[in-house]
Design an enzyme around this catalytic site. Structure first.
Site, PDB file in Angstrom:
ATOM      1  N   ASN A  79       0.858  -1.188   0.000  1.00 23.71           N
ATOM      2  CA  ASN A  79       0.000   0.000   0.000  1.00 23.71           C
ATOM      3  C   ASN A  79       0.895   1.238   0.000  1.00 23.71           C
ATOM      4  O   ASN A  79       1.609   1.504   0.967  1.00 23.71           O
ATOM      5  CB  ASN A  79      -0.912   0.009   1.227  1.00 23.71           C
ATOM      6  CG  ASN A  79      -1.864  -1.161   1.243  1.00 23.71           C
ATOM      7  OD1 ASN A  79      -2.478  -1.484   0.238  1.00 23.71           O
ATOM      8  ND2 ASN A  79      -1.990  -1.821   2.380  1.00 23.71           N
ATOM      9  N   GLY A  95       7.097   3.597   9.792  1.00 21.93           N
ATOM     10  CA  GLY A  95       7.538   4.145  11.070  1.00 21.93           C
ATOM     11  C   GLY A  95       7.282   3.116  12.147  1.00 21.93           C
ATOM     12  O   GLY A  95       7.258   1.921  11.886  1.00 21.93           O
ATOM     13  N   CYS A 155       9.415  -0.886  15.249  1.00 18.19           N
ATOM     14  CA  CYS A 155      10.195  -2.019  14.744  1.00 18.19           C
ATOM     15  C   CYS A 155      11.040  -1.694  13.522  1.00 18.19           C
ATOM     16  O   CYS A 155      12.267  -1.759  13.573  1.00 18.19           O
ATOM     17  CB  CYS A 155       9.257  -3.185  14.434  1.00 18.19           C
ATOM     18  SG  CYS A 155       8.462  -3.894  15.891  1.00 18.19           S
ATOM     19  N   LYS A 165      14.207   0.934  13.721  1.00 21.92           N
ATOM     20  CA  LYS A 165      15.353   0.511  14.535  1.00 21.92           C
ATOM     21  C   LYS A 165      15.909  -0.828  14.073  1.00 21.92           C
ATOM     22  O   LYS A 165      17.122  -1.068  14.161  1.00 21.92           O
ATOM     23  CB  LYS A 165      14.984   0.468  16.018  1.00 21.92           C
ATOM     24  CG  LYS A 165      14.105  -0.676  16.462  1.00 21.92           C
ATOM     25  CD  LYS A 165      13.886  -0.651  17.964  1.00 21.92           C
ATOM     26  CE  LYS A 165      13.029  -1.830  18.422  1.00 21.92           C
ATOM     27  NZ  LYS A 165      13.692  -3.139  18.233  1.00 21.92           N
TER      28      LYS A 165
END
Length: 437
Positions: free
Chosen positions: A258, A264, A267, A270
């Site tokens: 999508n 963001g 998970c 980082k």
């Protein structure tokens, strides 16, 4: 259901609280431990530290049935546990981007002083390859008088759908180096594996890497379709058609295709960075993941520039209604949300921002300055020059479009999540800008 295992979950954040609650719902006896007294007090009063659909009710049910408890005292629970899960945070370390493992190692040291013979210590936190080896070394340095086991059991939870993901997983991954550890984890997960969810048993290091590899691949799919959406805009194609056309290929699949403002959350940002640092430490090249991180970082401010362009470029003194602040719907998580970069880009251009999010406002207030936070989407849109949909909350999919048009100074909407169709919006008299068409 009869109690099968005694489990201690160290860390009552997102992963620890969801995992501990679901383990309790399987019939196990679970104690969630956290050093934050205020968080534990709130949990004992039924107040959740995070927003996750269905979690409050599931916690209340298992507390009432006596299977789930919350405490700050690890020493009261760990000596009796069959398994102690480490589910503490592993944020990016300031300065170098490596995963900060200080909380994991501190937990390991405490565990070593308390566990019983034969207990399994399980890293549930997302950790770089080799962390389990260090956890084992730390525990053995304070507990060398009997046998214990260290295993890896990464989580694959989607915020907003975490309970269903835990109770009906695609797979359960366990990383074990001893059959005794495998036996305990198989017993813990028996309620889900008996319902045909596959249990994938592998070496501990492979399990640790599996989590990072999965997140990096999903992040790559997001960045890929976002770049294709930019090409679609330039050639006159619709990214929705392209995504459908490639997503029906079983080798590719439709999930994470999508187009939008970038990934963001807790998970992907980082974990992709930590994977790159691990590769650098081992002199391995991950050029694709490097590109993914760079593309996603530039994407977020690019969406702010897209709004400025839609407003005509000369925007100083104008205002925008930003609908949605969290990185995705059905969570209150603001970590690395695209909205942070979008707001900064708009403000840098001289635009004032009025914002609304169904669950993320409290967290957003600590991360954004000079933003007017509003009571609902219509309050946010009142008297603004443009409405921007930044998060795909269900509430924004059913806006009263006539009321929306009446509240805006100009009938202009920038839909960064492709919630609406161009035909629908233009039929209501809007100037409509979407992503990838």
């Amino acid at each position: 259901m009869e109690v099968d295992m005694r489990i201690v979950m160290i860390g009552s954040g997102y992963v620890g609280l969801v995992s501990g609650t679901c383990f309790a719902d399987f019939g196990h006896e679970v104690v969630c431990v956290d050093k934050d007294q205020r968080k534990i007090d709130a949990l004992n009063e039924g107040i959740m530290p995070i927003y996750e659909p269905g979690l409050e009710q599931l916690v209340a049910k298992n507390v009432a049935e006596g299977r789930l408890k919350f405490t700050t005292e690890l020493e009261s629970a760990a000596p009796f546990a069959d398994a102690v899960f480490i589910a503490v945070g592993t944020p990016s370390r300031r300065g170098d981007g490596h995963a900060d493992l200080s909380y994991v190692y501190a937990a390991a040291k405490e565990i070593g002083q308390l566990i019983r013979p034969g207990a399994v210590v399980v890293t549930k936190s997302t950790v770089p390859v080799g962390t389990g080896d260090e956890v084992e070394r730390i525990i053995r340095s304070v507990r060398d008088d009997f046998e214990f086991y260290v295993a890896s059991n990464p989580e694959f939870l989607r915020e907003g759908a975490a309970i269903d993901d835990f109770q009906r997983p695609d797979r359960v991954v366990i990383g074990v180096n001893e059959p005794e550890a495998a036996h305990v984890l198989n017993e813990i997960y028996r309620p889900v594996t008996t319902n045909s969810a596959p249990m994938l048993q592998m070496a501990r290091r492979a399990s640790e890497l599996t989590k990072y590899a999965a997140n990096a691949f999903l992040a790559t799919k997001i960045c890929f379709i976002n770049e294709i959406s930019d090409l679609c805009e330039r050639v006159g194609a619709d990214v929705g058609d392209v995504a459908l056309g490639i997503g029906m290929d079983k080798r590719i699949g439709s999930s994470f295709l999508n187009a939008g403002p970038g990934y963001g959350g807790s998970c992907f940002p980082k974990d992709t960075l930590a994977l790159l640092k691990t590769a650098q430490d081992h002199d391995a090249s991950l050029r694709i993941v490097e590109a993914v991180v760079a593309v996603n970082d530039s994407r977020k401010r690019g969406m702010g520039r897209k709004v400025v362009h839609a407003m005509g470029g000369d925007v100083h003194g104008k205002s925008v209604a930003l609908l949605g602040l969290t990185f995705k719907a059905d969570t209150d998580d603001m970590r690395d949300s695209p909205s942070l970069a979008i707001v900064q880009t708009l403000q840098d251009a001289g635009i004032s921002v009025r914002a609304y999010d169904p669950e993320g406002m409290a967290n957003a207030r600590t991360m954004m300055t000079e933003v007017t936070f509003c009571e609902d989407p219509y309050d946010a849109m009142t008297g603004t020059d443009c409405a921007v949909i930044a998060t795909e909350w269900a509430a924004f999919r059913a806006l009263d479009l006539q009321r929306t048009k009446d509240l805006l100074k100009e009938p202009l909407m920038v839909d960064l999540r492709n919630v609406y169709s161009r035909a629908e919006m233009e039929g209501h008299g809007f100037r409509y800008h979407a992503v990838g068409h």
